[in-house]
Design an enzyme around this catalytic site. Structure first.
Site, PDB file in Angstrom:
ATOM      1  N   TYR A   1      -1.788  -0.550  -3.174  1.00 33.04           N
ATOM      2  CA  TYR A   1      -1.679  -1.739  -2.650  1.00 33.04           C
ATOM      3  C   TYR A   1      -3.369  -2.250  -2.752  1.00 33.04           C
ATOM      4  CZ  TYR A   1      -3.128   0.972   1.632  1.00 33.04           C
ATOM      5  OH  TYR A   1      -3.462   1.979   2.687  1.00 33.04           O
TER       6      TYR A   1
ATOM      7  N   LYS B   1      -2.322  -7.847   2.097  1.00 33.46           N
ATOM      8  CA  LYS B   1      -2.073  -6.978   1.232  1.00 33.46           C
ATOM      9  C   LYS B   1      -1.526  -7.245   0.122  1.00 33.46           C
ATOM     10  CE  LYS B   1      -2.372  -3.393   4.915  1.00 33.46           C
ATOM     11  NZ  LYS B   1      -1.599  -2.248   5.648  1.00 33.46           N
TER      12      LYS B   1
ATOM     13  N   ASP C   1       1.313   7.506  14.357  1.00 36.86           N
ATOM     14  CA  ASP C   1       2.566   6.621  14.589  1.00 36.86           C
ATOM     15  C   ASP C   1       3.502   6.997  15.690  1.00 36.86           C
ATOM     16  OD1 ASP C   1       1.301   5.622  12.237  1.00 36.86           O
ATOM     17  OD2 ASP C   1       2.839   6.426  10.892  1.00 36.86           O
TER      18      ASP C   1
ATOM     19  N   HIS D   1       1.269  -0.189  10.703  1.00 41.13           N
ATOM     20  CA  HIS D   1      -0.126  -0.084  10.808  1.00 41.13           C
ATOM     21  C   HIS D   1      -0.903  -1.294  10.833  1.00 41.13           C
ATOM     22  CE1 HIS D   1       0.112   4.300   9.072  1.00 41.13           C
ATOM     23  NE2 HIS D   1       0.277   4.127  10.530  1.00 41.13           N
TER      24      HIS D   1
END
Length: 185
Positions: free
Chosen positions: A131, A71, A169, A61
């Site tokens: 995250y 991130k 996905d 992603h």
């Protein structure tokens, strides 16, 4: 904390120092001034968490354009194989991936700058993944790079028939669709 720059510029493995005794351990998982001194300043604006079972593969992603996100990722329960792909056009490592095992046991974190696709595979019975991001999620800017694109040649360490995947996905785009115009960064 130990900061280890990876072969892909801007990507860092962060290893917090654990202080342990018979009760367990204590560690600082993030300290702004220490992070700034090694990686550079990043204004994290949100913390996210996901929980998944063995065999789940999430990703790859990313957010396009001005919604792109840096991130800082870690695992607080279980073990994952964390995978990133450099989508920064002009980068000498464009299209190259890096796979790192992150676990509650090893305490490792990975800093991923803007311009990367990100995903992970759960290697343990369950995994809790956390995250920080430096930009809020924008559903209009979300995109998915195909996890099994032959051009990437990623070894997810899970047999394809054992993977648990989302419809999103499964419909990811191939690497050759990642043009500067599409990416916007």
């Amino acid at each position: 904390m130990t900061f280890i720059e990876q072969d892909i510029k801007g990507v860092w493995i962060v290893e917090p120092k654990r202080f342990g005794d018979q009760r367990g351990y204590f560690c600082e998982v993030f300290k702004q001034e220490v992070f700034d001194a090694h990686v550079g300043h990043v204004d994290f604006v949100q913390d996210n968490e996901s929980f998944s079972a063995r065999g789940v593969v999430r990703g790859l992603h990313f957010q396009r354009g001005a919604s792109s996100q840096a991130k800082l990722v870690r695992v607080s329960q279980g073990t994952i194989l964390d995978v990133i792909v450099d989508l920064r056009h002009g980068s000498p490592t464009w299209g190259r991936h890096l796979a790192v095992e992150l676990s509650a046991d090893n305490g490792r974190q990975m800093f991923i700058p803007r311009g990367f696709a990100h995903g992970f595979a759960v290697m343990s019975d369950v995994a809790q993944f956390q995250y920080k991001v430096d930009n809020v999620y924008d559903p209009q800017s979300e995109a998915t790079l195909r996890f099994d694109d032959p051009a990437l040649d990623i070894d997810w360490r899970i047999a394809r028939e054992d993977m648990i995947l989302s419809e999103k996905d499964l419909k990811g785009l191939p690497l050759d669709a990642m043009t500067p115009e599409f990416l916007g960064f």
